[in-house]
Design a protein around this motif. Structure first.
Motif, PDB file in Angstrom:
ATOM      1  N   PHE A 128       0.815  -1.251  -0.105  1.00  0.00           N
ATOM      2  CA  PHE A 128       0.151  -0.235  -0.008  1.00  0.00           C
ATOM      3  C   PHE A 128       0.825   1.165  -0.110  1.00  0.00           C
ATOM      4  O   PHE A 128       0.466   2.221  -0.778  1.00  0.00           O
ATOM      5  CB  PHE A 128      -1.034  -0.073   1.168  1.00  0.00           C
ATOM      6  CG  PHE A 128      -2.314  -0.778   0.977  1.00  0.00           C
ATOM      7  CD1 PHE A 128      -2.931  -0.329   0.132  1.00  0.00           C
ATOM      8  CD2 PHE A 128      -2.410  -1.755   1.760  1.00  0.00           C
ATOM      9  CE1 PHE A 128      -4.424  -0.991  -0.325  1.00  0.00           C
ATOM     10  CE2 PHE A 128      -3.778  -2.722   1.390  1.00  0.00           C
ATOM     11  CZ  PHE A 128      -4.541  -2.281   0.607  1.00  0.00           C
ATOM     12  N   LEU A 145       0.800   3.859  -3.085  1.00  0.00           N
ATOM     13  CA  LEU A 145       0.452   5.336  -2.856  1.00  0.00           C
ATOM     14  C   LEU A 145       1.720   6.213  -3.268  1.00  0.00           C
ATOM     15  O   LEU A 145       1.395   7.363  -3.720  1.00  0.00           O
ATOM     16  CB  LEU A 145       0.435   5.528  -1.266  1.00  0.00           C
ATOM     17  CG  LEU A 145       0.165   7.082  -0.677  1.00  0.00           C
ATOM     18  CD1 LEU A 145      -1.531   7.754  -1.299  1.00  0.00           C
ATOM     19  CD2 LEU A 145       0.142   7.061   0.757  1.00  0.00           C
ATOM     20  N   TYR A 160      -6.826   5.387  -0.945  1.00  0.00           N
ATOM     21  CA  TYR A 160      -5.817   4.222  -0.726  1.00  0.00           C
ATOM     22  C   TYR A 160      -5.608   4.078   0.752  1.00  0.00           C
ATOM     23  O   TYR A 160      -5.447   2.973   1.302  1.00  0.00           O
ATOM     24  CB  TYR A 160      -4.419   4.687  -1.364  1.00  0.00           C
ATOM     25  CG  TYR A 160      -4.147   4.372  -2.727  1.00  0.00           C
ATOM     26  CD1 TYR A 160      -5.148   4.382  -3.585  1.00  0.00           C
ATOM     27  CD2 TYR A 160      -2.851   3.560  -3.065  1.00  0.00           C
ATOM     28  CE1 TYR A 160      -4.714   3.995  -5.160  1.00  0.00           C
ATOM     29  CE2 TYR A 160      -2.802   2.997  -4.354  1.00  0.00           C
ATOM     30  CZ  TYR A 160      -3.724   3.362  -5.307  1.00  0.00           C
ATOM     31  OH  TYR A 160      -3.445   2.703  -6.561  1.00  0.00           O
TER      32      TYR A 160
END
Length: 189
Positions: A61, A65, A87
């Protein structure tokens, strides 16, 4: 201990002479604490697998991002700002339920209310959530990226069933599994 404290300025609990009530230091300390305190092998395996999955997903993640921010550098605010926020929200909804069984078990052990049945049930509900994430990934996979279900031997009927579901139904399984974690905690806790 005197009112002035120890000569070096530490308290009794800092010196190691008495039992320290602090059993783990923050969220990351719950994983080794739950592993040490639980007698359930199922929970111990979940602590290891859930911890590794949490780290890997958090890194994925974070990299996604960073990629999104890099791709939207210099763009106007609006949709890109919303995407970045989305996100982070999705990451929290994935990572928090992965960590929840370990956090709940560590809390119960810390307060002396844990038992083997609770530990096993929390580990099982954590594994159900983990499997629901896999099912979500299979369901939401684009048709062009899917391998033939016959490549999966024993799991072929299950994979074929998941391929046939609409992509939006992939969100339902993790939501149900996260709810299961909470319900198990409330029921047995």
């Amino acid at each position: 201990m005197t009112d002035a404290g120890l000569a070096d300025g530490t308290s009794e609990s800092d010196s190691g002479d008495s039992t320290d009530e602090r059993t783990y230091g923050g969220v990351l300390g719950t994983f080794p604490y739950a592993y040490r305190e639980s007698e359930s092998r199922l929970l111990r395996s979940y602590v290891v697998l859930g911890g590794l999955a949490t780290v890997v997903l958090a890194l994925l993640f974070l990299l996604a991002l960073i990629y999104l921010i890099g791709g939207s550098f210099g763009a106007q605010a609006g949709v890109f700002t919303f995407s970045r926020s989305f996100y982070i929200v999705v990451a929290l909804f994935v990572i928090a339920p992965l960590m929840a069984p370990v956090l709940f078990v560590a809390r119960h052990h810390r307060y002396g209310t844990a038992d083997l049945r609770y530990d096993r049930a929390m580990a099982a509900s954590g594994y159900v959530f983990f499997l629901s994430l896999y099912a979500m990934a299979v369901i939401s996979m684009p048709p062009g990226s899917r391998r033939s279900a016959s490549n999966y031997d024993v799991a072929a009927p299950a994979i074929e069933f998941l391929y046939d579901l609409p992509a939006t139904s992939g969100l339902i399984l993790p939501l149900l599994a996260a709810t299961l974690i909470y319900l198990v905690h409330r029921w047995l806790g």
